[in-house]
Design an enzyme around this catalytic site. Structure first.
Site, PDB file in Angstrom:
ATOM      1  N   GLU A 173      41.597  33.595  45.952  1.00 47.98           N
ATOM      2  CA  GLU A 173      41.922  34.898  45.372  1.00 47.98           C
ATOM      3  C   GLU A 173      40.627  35.632  45.014  1.00 47.98           C
ATOM      4  O   GLU A 173      40.440  36.798  45.354  1.00 47.98           O
ATOM      5  CB  GLU A 173      42.788  34.693  44.132  1.00 47.98           C
ATOM      6  CG  GLU A 173      43.129  35.973  43.396  1.00 47.98           C
ATOM      7  CD  GLU A 173      43.785  35.711  42.053  1.00 47.98           C
ATOM      8  OE1 GLU A 173      44.324  36.666  41.474  1.00 47.98           O
ATOM      9  OE2 GLU A 173      43.731  34.555  41.570  1.00 47.98           O
ATOM     10  N   HIS A 174      39.747  34.958  44.311  1.00 47.64           N
ATOM     11  CA  HIS A 174      38.413  35.478  43.984  1.00 47.64           C
ATOM     12  C   HIS A 174      37.382  34.528  44.591  1.00 47.64           C
ATOM     13  O   HIS A 174      37.460  33.322  44.375  1.00 47.64           O
ATOM     14  CB  HIS A 174      38.170  35.515  42.478  1.00 47.64           C
ATOM     15  CG  HIS A 174      39.272  36.122  41.669  1.00 47.64           C
ATOM     16  ND1 HIS A 174      40.337  35.382  41.177  1.00 47.64           N
ATOM     17  CD2 HIS A 174      39.468  37.399  41.247  1.00 47.64           C
ATOM     18  CE1 HIS A 174      41.133  36.172  40.492  1.00 47.64           C
ATOM     19  NE2 HIS A 174      40.644  37.406  40.522  1.00 47.64           N
TER      20      HIS A 174
END
Length: 471
Positions: free
Chosen positions: A350-351
């Site tokens: 996601e990150h």
């Protein structure tokens, strides 16, 4: 309970990929992921959806009392309460929110896609128009923290897209006797000019958006909430399951899982900062995933040592420790930067932070990530709050095929086909041949009817086509 002090045991497990030539399937299987069982959640959520669909506001009040332990008098938050929340907002917090909004709006303005057209021949044009979705429901979670930032991340791109009608649902605050949501969230709505806000959380909020809800008390009116065309925003497993169940007839942004961070680091990275960044993500949730990819055993060891010192000293130490020691988190040891990049692309975080000597070169090789944070001065919390980017991002490996929330999420491209008589005439015979080859002769007859007298007279059709100038 974790207390002040230094822990003796390493917190994060090690996944050692060194010396292994893994296939794509093996690499995907080696990535740390938490097991996410949804069958139990589905069994719990489906009756909630059905009840809200049937009873509307009455069911919403019952579920709020059951799950959030408060029975809101007004399910739709009065506009006065939204305005009042802004007047009592801490000036420093207000300044931070307004700066976040300013930056998010600047980025969103540049994301608005432009209409275009393609001329294929004389009288033959295909255009593409980007049309805003008419009505959108934005979900803002409660739970372990308060998320005014989620209001910004959902509402700003929707407004930039030109969405006509925005509604926000967020759980009521348990310490509010009237059942109003958190005041900082309401104040953020006021700053953004959103006045349709509901004190409804969980799966019941998703049901309200999907089906609409009839009123049950005089203050509700006949219709409490009109159904929306799309639902966006993060939430727990029950919210995610509800979104999945209604997605057959209402749009959703994604079925989000627990938040996660991946970090690619080499020997030049600062291990203390790496540890701080892993902890920052783990703070969200016990199921949050934190993964470090590195070819440096020295960095790995120093990160473990820094975690031993830092984790007991952070406020949510138990939550952080549970997250970092879980199966969804790990330090992945690799043979070199190439394998670190391959592993990170397989993980599809996601990150994804890049903390390497040549960060730009690594960024260019990343294929799968919700958002990329380049260098030690671009940590994930910058994106969570103030970078101008959006923090609603794909989780659980879905960054392999999905993107984060943006203006495009709230728009739909519609093609406009513009052919005049000569443009269609040039293709009529070929369209007919194509249609016949697919055993759909009426398709061809539909086109030919515009140019020949009797498209059903197959014996003379070729001659008719010649007379009409189709051949």
């Amino acid at each position: 309970m974790l207390r002040w002090g230094v822990m003796s045991e390493n917190i994060m497990r090690i996944i050692d990929l060194r010396g292994q030539n893994l296939s794509r399937a093996e690499l995907l299987a080696a990535m740390p992921r938490a097991a996410m069982g949804t069958s139990e959640a589905t069994d719990l959520v489906r009756p909630i959806l059905d009840d809200v669909k049937e009873r509307g506001a009455a069911a919403l009040r019952d579920f709020e009392e059951k799950f959030d332990h408060v029975r809101p008098k007004n399910l739709r938050v009065p506009v006065e309460a939204i305005k009042d929340a802004l007047t009592t907002l801490d000036p420093e917090v207000r300044a931070a929110i307004e700066e976040s909004v300013r930056r998010a709006r600047a980025v969103a303005a540049n994301q608005v896609p432009k209409d275009f057209y393609t001329d294929l021949a004389e009288g033959a044009r295909v255009a593409e128009r980007w049309i805003p979705i008419q009505r959108v429901g934005l979900y803002v979670p409660g739970g372990k923290a308060v998320y005014p930032s989620s209001v910004i991340m959902n509402a700003v791109p929707a407004q930039a897209a030109g969405v006509e009608s925005l509604a926000i649902a967020t759980p009521p605050a348990r310490d509010n006797e009237e059942g109003l949501p958190n005041k900082t969230i309401l104040a953020t709505c006021a700053i953004l000019g959103v006045d349709e806000v509901y004190a409804v959380g969980g799966a019941q909020a998703i049901a309200m958006f999907a089906y609409g809800a009839k009123g049950s008390e005089p203050q509700d009116g006949d219709i409490l909430c009109d159904p929306v065309d799309k639902i966006t925003g993060p939430g727990n497993i029950f919210v995610a399951t509800a979104k999945s169940l209604v997605s057959a007839f209402v749009g959703i942004d994604a079925v989000a899982g627990p938040t996660e961070i991946g970090i690619i680091a080499d020997e030049t990275a600062n291990p203390s900062l790496l540890a701080a960044d892993l902890i920052g993500q783990a703070e969200h949730d016990e199921l949050a995933g934190s993964v470090l990819f590195t070819d440096s055993t020295e960095i790995a060891d120093k990160v473990q040592e820094s975690l031993k010192y830092r984790v007991p000293r952070t406020e949510h130490a138990e939550r952080v420790h549970t997250s970092l020691s879980g199966t969804q988190s790990a330090i992945v040891l690799t043979d070199g930067l190439d394998q670190s990049i391959d592993a990170a692309n397989a993980y599809a975080a996601e990150h994804l932070e890049i903390q390497t000597k040549d960060a730009d070169a690594v960024v260019k090789r990343i294929k799968n990530a919700g958002a990329i944070f380049r260098g030690p001065y671009s940590p994930v919390p910058l994106g969570d709050y103030m970078s101008g980017s959006n923090h609603v991002l794909p989780t659980g490996g879905t960054a392999r095929f999905a993107a984060g929330l943006g203006v495009h999420t709230f728009m739909k491209p519609v093609e406009v086909i513009e052919y005049d008589e000569e443009g269609l005439k040039a293709l009529a015979a070929r369209i007919n041949a194509f249609a016949v080859s697919e055993d759909l002769p009426a398709h061809g007859e539909c086109v030919l009817s515009r140019f020949v007298k009797d498209p059903y007279d197959k014996a003379t059709l070729r001659e008719q086509e010649k007379e009409a100038g189709l051949r």
